[in-house]
Write an enzyme that holds these catalytic residues in place. Structure first.
Site, PDB file in Angstrom:
ATOM      1  N   SER A 194      42.999  44.477  35.711  1.00 22.42           N
ATOM      2  CA  SER A 194      43.309  44.874  34.347  1.00 22.42           C
ATOM      3  C   SER A 194      43.378  43.646  33.430  1.00 22.42           C
ATOM      4  CB  SER A 194      44.618  45.678  34.336  1.00 22.42           C
ATOM      5  OG  SER A 194      44.811  46.290  33.086  1.00 22.42           O
ATOM      6  N   ASP A 294      38.049  55.390  35.048  1.00 21.49           N
ATOM      7  CA  ASP A 294      38.784  54.413  34.244  1.00 21.49           C
ATOM      8  C   ASP A 294      38.210  54.353  32.832  1.00 21.49           C
ATOM      9  OD1 ASP A 294      40.259  52.284  33.297  1.00 21.49           O
ATOM     10  OD2 ASP A 294      39.406  50.807  34.682  1.00 21.49           O
ATOM     11  N   HIS A 326      42.345  53.969  36.464  1.00 26.53           N
ATOM     12  CA  HIS A 326      42.757  52.584  36.302  1.00 26.53           C
ATOM     13  C   HIS A 326      43.892  52.219  37.266  1.00 26.53           C
ATOM     14  CE1 HIS A 326      42.570  48.873  34.095  1.00 26.53           C
ATOM     15  NE2 HIS A 326      43.855  48.913  33.780  1.00 26.53           N
TER      16      HIS A 326
END
Length: 844
Positions: A194, A294, A326
């Site tokens: 991320s 995601d 995600h």
């Protein structure tokens, strides 16, 4: 370590609680810059993890900034299985630049597993967070951490990093785990997930700019990286809506990360596709790990495209997990898809990374398939745990047959069912071959030898070799070869050991004995390997390595890995190549000597030279030296390893079973009493009925060949209904079959030679009762049944008679400890069988 997950801004007397960006359940940012870090968990202390045995420690590397790292080290697990330096991964955690911690339970657990699966040291950076410390503070902290890591390697630091524009701050401490003798600094990776992946990218880019595009970083692994842009693309259109102010949540998080500074969504820090310096990325390869659902997925694909167009000289590969969102790897740390992600990442540190061609040769891991399977980690480079796991599945299966789904849609079937064994070895023999897969695995060592051949090549070798196993040849073998090796070499060595109270490795002694025998009878050559000095042979060591590494290929879940190593000539495949070269040189020297002997003496007058196996093959008209060498190596494998393995386990079992031991000694004594001047050793040995049963029983529990595979040349259905697709491996497992109560009864675990015998006649003499060969396929069955079966039994019984007539064999093994059965192409006892020898005299 200080917990930096809590906001340092005073939260009292705030005039406004108006929310600027709500990223619940992770954090919330208010318009005055306050950050509420939600669901903050108690930091996990560094320790030795009981689940993975990975050790971790925390190191404060810069007191002035408070930057620290948690280092994860799996060296305790692998220190006995490899002497190589380990790769290092510097990891940057995620959570939107404003939250998260490497000390949190989710990251601690994930990085423990990552260190284990990749066999890498991991240094995870605890950097400072926005809004209190807006970007580029996180970038600077992680850059400093990278320089601190490289400061442990004088070559890299003095050679490339001494003139960097942002030199490392005062180093407070060095870390012994990162010393250059333990870390391979040519294999340093950056990774993150991320927003942490964003940080890892920026640090890698800075490395390229600062050291003028020299790749001091080997690879960059980005897990669902947080990149963005003004225009929405792909998943962003449906999954990320704009708020009332027209701004997306991702853009607000970016503004929070850049608090107090302009924060355009097309800033190169946020949108690398807009970065004019992207071609300077300071690594040779990038792995992008994306998740199908995601919202950031398509930004990752745009990043890939931008890299390829930028003029960057490295390679980029994209792997995508289907059906996941995600940071699923943190939310579901034990899921099959998380294990699949680990597999993607480990393709980096565990492959030869200095060769750029390696990355080009890599096949993409079929992660969507892996998501359907159970992954069984083995904390060892050995193959015993996997083998025992497969055995347990056969034993537990009601049909003694089960199917394993493999990557790329393949299957393999393992069985201990006698009906299935008969089906593949006899009934449908024509469609179950050794096949191209096994041919590829063993071709370096065995080539087109009889154990790796199908069709006409197999038929030819079997036909020529069959002449070696007639009664005349067997008599010559037992009376001229085995008996002389026994009386002239083995007995004196054992006698000397008894006299001097020496401990011998009986497995090694028996291998030497068998090797001398197979060379004499098959090639008319005496290597004198069982001479009193027990010489070390380069060939013997090389042959052992070649067999071991070739066996390991069978257990490889992803064969592409060993094929790449073979192509690059690195790792175990380099060792295999050297071992095979030595083995083939030995075989070729035998062939050359034999050709010279045949030219000088066409009739072959000596008892050893008259009709040996090698002469038969050379006289058959085959002049291809490689093919003849393949044959020689195959027969050396069979002759050296099978009988020595069986006898090793036999002597160990006999020591535990006094009744069987006494019956055998009694049988030997009776034979000696009945011996006359006209007695022949061949007949004496053939009449050893109880000993024959005792050997069969030992091989039931510890078969010399642990498993054998066949590849289906066409679709089929096995007895019981298992569907077999063309190209599927069907492996029968004699080791597992010896442990099936359905075949041997509830007392299968007992060593009981009497299960092979029955008393008959008025004299109540033992009569041997053979078992169905498909229930006891120790010597295979059907058209490929072992030609040397009778020869093996004669040799083993002669050794047993000759040794036990004079000696007691006493294993030097602690009570209750069972030796480990190692399932290579042929089985062995791990570590050998240490024994003491005691003289004894039979009472007449």
């Amino acid at each position: 370590m200080e917990d930096q997950t809590k906001s340092k801004i005073n939260r009292t007397n705030n005039p406004s609680d108006e929310i600027f960006a709500d990223y619940s359940p992770t954090f919330r940012v208010y318009k005055d810059g306050r950050v509420d870090r939600l669901n903050v968990t108690k930091p996990v202390p560094a320790s030795i993890d009981r689940r993975t045995l990975v050790e971790s420690k925390d190191i404060m590397i810069f007191h002035e900034t408070g930057v620290s790292v948690r280092v994860f080290n799996p060296i305790q697990i692998f220190q006995n299985s490899t002497s190589r330096k380990m790769p290092l991964i510097m990891y940057c955690h995620g959570s939107g630049f404003c939250s998260g911690s490497t000390f949190s339970p989710v990251y601690h657990y994930f990085l423990n597993r990552l260190a284990l699966e990749t066999r890498s040291i991991i240094a995870s950076v605890e950097y400072r967070k926005a809004t209190e410390y807006p970007l580029p503070v996180a970038y600077d902290d992680c850059w400093d951490a990278l320089l601190w890591i490289f400061s442990h390697d004088p070559n890299t630091y003095s050679g490339y990093l001494k003139n960097v524009k942002n030199p490392v701050k005062q180093i407070n401490v060095t870390e012994p785990w990162l010393e250059s003798g333990k870390v391979d600094f040519s294999r340093v990776f950056l990774s993150g997930d991320s927003s942490g992946a964003n940080v890892a990218h920026q640090v890698t880019l800075l490395a390229g700019v600062q050291v003028n595009k020299k790749f001091i970083i080997n690879g960059l692994v980005l897990i669902q990286p947080f990149f963005w842009g003004k225009e929405r693309i792909g998943n962003e259109v449906s999954k990320c809506k704009r708020g009332p102010d027209g701004v997306t949540l991702a853009e607000k998080i970016w503004e929070a990360a850049r608090w107090g500074s302009p924060a355009s969504a097309d800033d190169p820090w946020m949108n690398p596709a807009k970065d004019p310096t992207l071609s300077s990325l300071g690594c040779g390869r990038v792995l992008l790990c994306l998740a199908q659902e995601d919202v950031l997925r398509d930004r990752g694909l745009l990043y890939e495209n931008a890299l390829k167009k930028s003029g960057w000289l490295g390679d980029v590969i994209v792997e995508e997990i289907k059906g996941e969102d995600h940071v699923f790897h943190l939310i579901k740390p034990s899921s099959p898809n998380t294990m699949a992600l680990m597999s993607q990442i480990q393709a980096g540190p565990r492959v030869c990374l200095r060769k750029e061609i390696a990355f080009l040769q890599m096949k993409r891991v079929a992660v969507s398939v892996l998501a359907r399977f159970i992954v069984v980690p083995v904390i060892d480079e050995g193959i015993e745990p996997v083998f025992q796991w497969l055995v347990s599945l056969i034993v537990a299966s009601p049909s003694a047959t089960f199917t394993i789904n493999r990557p790329f849609g393949g299957q393999s079937i393992s069985t201990g069912n006698p009906a299935v064994v008969e089906h593949i070895l006899k009934t449908r023999f024509t469609i179950y071959e050794k096949g191209p897969k096994q041919k590829t695995i063993l071709e370096d060592l065995l080539g087109d030898g009889i154990f790796n051949a199908d069709g006409e090549k197999w038929k030819f070798q079997r036909q020529v070799a069959s002449h070696e196993f007639n009664t005349k040849s067997l008599r010559k073998f037992i009376e001229n070869v085995v008996d002389s090796e026994l009386s002239d070499r083995l007995i004196p060595i054992l006698s000397n050991a008894a006299k001097n109270q020496m401990v011998l490795d009986l497995q090694d002694i028996l291998r030497r004995f068998a090797f001398d025998n197979i060379c004499k009878i098959s090639f008319a050559y005496d290597p004198e390997y069982l001479s009193p000095s027990l010489p070390q042979s380069k060939f013997a060591v090389a042959f052992e390595d070649a067999v071991k590494i070739s066996s390991m290929r069978f257990r490889s879940f992803f064969p592409i890995f060993w094929k790449i190593q073979r192509f690059l000539n690195v790792g175990s495949e380099k060792k295999l190549k050297l071992a095979v070269t030595e083995t083939r040189e030995f075989a070729n020297s035998l062939i050359r000597q034999k050709k010279q002997q045949m030219l000088k003496n066409p009739e072959g007058t000596s008892c050893l030279e008259a009709e040996d196996l090698l002469s038969r093959f050379l006289k058959s008209g085959h002049v291809d030296e490689k093919f003849v060498a393949d044959i020689v190596i195959s027969f050396m494998l069979a002759g050296r390893d099978t009988t020595s393995s069986a006898l090793t386990w036999f002597f160990w079992l006999l020591n535990k079973n006094k009744q069987a031991h006494e019956e055998i000694v009694k049988e030997i004594g009776k034979n000696q009493m009945n011996k006359t001047e006209n007695s022949f050793i061949y007949e004496e040995v053939k009449d050893m009925t109880y000993t024959h049963a005792a050997l069969c029983e030992a091989m039931r529990l510890y078969p010399p060949v642990p498993a054998d595979a066949r590849e289906a040349a066409s679709d089929d259905v096995l007895p019981g209904g298992t569907v077999v697709k063309k190209g599927t491996w069907v492996t029968y497992n004699p080791y597992a079959m010896g442990r099936l109560a359905s075949i041997w009864g509830p007392d299968w675990a007992e060593y009981r030679p009497e299960r092979w015998l029955q008393l008959e006649g008025d004299e109540q003499k033992w009569k041997f009762v053979p078992r169905d060969p498909y229930s006891y396929p120790v010597f295979q069955a059907g058209p490929r049944v072992c030609l040397g079966r009778e020869m093996a039994f004669l040799q083993m019984k002669r050794v047993v008679a000759g040794v036990l007539a004079r000696f007691k064999i006493i294993p030097v093994i602690d009570e209750g400890i069972e030796p480990v059965y190692v399932p290579y192409l042929t089985a062995k006892m791990k570590g050998g069988l240490p024994v003491r020898i005691e003289e004894r005299a039979l009472t007449k």
